[in-house]
Design a protein around this motif. Structure first.
Motif, PDB file in Angstrom:
ATOM      1  N   LYS A  14       0.829  -1.201   0.000  1.00  0.00           N
ATOM      2  CA  LYS A  14       0.000   0.000   0.000  1.00  0.00           C
ATOM      3  C   LYS A  14       0.867   1.256   0.000  1.00  0.00           C
ATOM      4  N   THR A  15       0.235   2.401   0.243  1.00  0.00           N
ATOM      5  CA  THR A  15       0.936   3.688   0.185  1.00  0.00           C
ATOM      6  C   THR A  15       0.685   4.497   1.451  1.00  0.00           C
TER       7      THR A  15
ATOM      8  N   GLY B 156       5.537  -1.574  -0.123  1.00  0.00           N
ATOM      9  CA  GLY B 156       4.678  -0.547  -0.686  1.00  0.00           C
ATOM     10  C   GLY B 156       5.451   0.713  -1.002  1.00  0.00           C
TER      11      GLY B 156
ATOM     12  N   SER C 235      -0.441  -4.311   4.872  1.00  0.00           N
ATOM     13  CA  SER C 235      -0.176  -5.555   4.150  1.00  0.00           C
ATOM     14  C   SER C 235      -0.831  -6.741   4.852  1.00  0.00           C
TER      15      SER C 235
END
Length: 405
Positions: free
Chosen positions: A71-72, A128, A396
């Protein structure tokens, strides 16, 4: 991993101090952060960090792509200074008259650069992407730079799943982190009220309409909003910060200008106070047969942390600094432009303890003699590295169904 983080932070620690002091000596006001932005870009290039520009004129977005998918997370630092004449005497005071980094944004920028350096060197451990958001014009309420950056597409290419902001906090000792679930800082509206009466000679008040007398009634009546219209268990502040009017001792003035601010947390309280403000001002002036112009500016919204990510921020702090590092704190009514990021993305705003050694000499934010304890700066960078990695790991795990929440 913690040993690795500390290794990179210790490697870059002298840069944190050098960059912070350089920015402190060369402060730039909101929307004027051209040299600051250039320094950020030069440093990101030196550290091998990809970046984008073109956001709110001087804003910069650093991009660190981990070597693992995920992800970010975005980390934000503001860059602008204040129109304040510094009164400190250390050897890196502001060299620009009437401008000073009195809110610690020089430290925020330096710490985020060091955070970026460390994360860039730890890409093998990042699941990420981490975004480094260098924001202009935080002090430019009610406009601010955060919304302008979003309007200019700062998150169009990489959209954060979570965003964090960190701010130096002089009332907290070094080694402590302040974070709350929910309300952290207040909404900050501002107003200018121009009362128009009729001038005259002080000895003949019947021939005039004293704007000072009208202003006095307005000021007194406005204080009843909080005491009589807001639920006592809620929070609101109405403050008149400036009064300008009059010519000399024997003249009844025809005009007075009042400037001030309204601070609240809940949107419904804000709207209640705003409505009562207009009613009281207008009807008081009408009762005295005067005229009034009201300029009411809706400022930054309240800074409301997402509880889940505030808890993550607390957990990361305790892991790094110990269980006692996150004391229970009350929110404050100061406003913060980071609130607009939180209206669009989940996340949390965090206070970093930066109290100087002699806490009796500690001045508050926005004071001409404000100082911070530079021992806190590597802690702040290390903490943001930990928080970014921890948050990406949590995201995650959630993606993989390993976390029930």
């Amino acid at each position: 991993m913690e040993d690795m983080i500390q290794h990179y932070i210790s490697t870059i620690e002298s840069d944190i101090i050098r960059i912070r002091r350089s920015l402190h000596k060369n402060p730039e006001l909101s929307n004027e952060e051209f040299a600051t932005s250039a320094l950020v870009q030069e440093t990101l290039t030196e550290y091998g960090i990809e970046y984008r520009t073109g956001f709110a004129n001087t804003g910069v977005l650093g991009i660190i792509k981990g070597n693992k998918p995920g992800k970010t997370v975005a980390l934000r630092a503001d860059m602008d200074a204040l129109p304040i004449q510094e009164t400190n005497t250390h050897d890196y005071i502001s060299e620009t008259s009437g401008k000073m980094h009195a809110c610690g944004h020089d430290a925020h920028t330096a710490m985020l650069l060091a955070t970026g350096y460390t994360l860039q060197n730890m890409r093998d451990y990042i699941e990420g992407t981490v975004l480094l958001v260098f924001q202009p014009a935080e002090e430019n309420s009610p406009t601010g730079g955060s919304q302008q950056m979003m309007d200019d597409g700062v998150f169009d290419e990489f959209t954060p799943d979570v965003i964090f902001g960190q701010h130096v906090w002089p009332s907290l000792p070094v080694g402590e982190i302040g974070v709350r679930d929910g309300a952290m800082m207040g909404a900050s509206d501002r107003f200018t009220v121009t009362i128009k009466g009729r001038g005259g000679h002080a000895s003949m008040p019947q021939d005039g309409n004293d704007a000072i007398i009208i202003s006095n009634q307005i000021i007194s009546s406005l204080q009843t909003i909080v005491s009589r219209n807001v639920n006592p268990i809620e929070s609101a502040v109405v403050t008149i910060g400036s009064i300008n009017g009059g010519y000399r001792y024997n003249v009844i003035p025809d005009k007075v200008t009042l400037e001030g601010t309204v601070r609240t947390y809940k949107p419904e309280v804000k709207e209640k106070v705003k409505q009562r403000f207009h009613t009281i001002v207008q009807q008081t002036v009408e009762a005295f047969e005067g005229e009034v112009e009201i300029e009411y500016l809706d400022g930054y919204p309240a800074t409301i942390n997402t509880p889940k990510w505030a808890q993550q921020a607390r957990h990361s702090a305790q892991k790094l600094l110990g269980e006692a590092s996150t004391p229970n704190l009350d929110p404050v009514m100061a406003g913060e432009d980071f609130a607009r990021f939180l209206e669009h993305y989940p996340g949390a705003f965090i206070w970093l303890g930066t109290q100087i050694e002699d806490k009796q000499e500690q001045k508050p934010l926005h004071d001409p003699a404000f100082k911070l304890n530079e021992k806190a700066l590597p802690i702040g960078s290390s903490y943001m590295v930990n928080l970014a990695i921890d948050t990406l790991n949590t995201l995650s795990n959630q993606e993989n169904g390993e976390v029930s929440e």
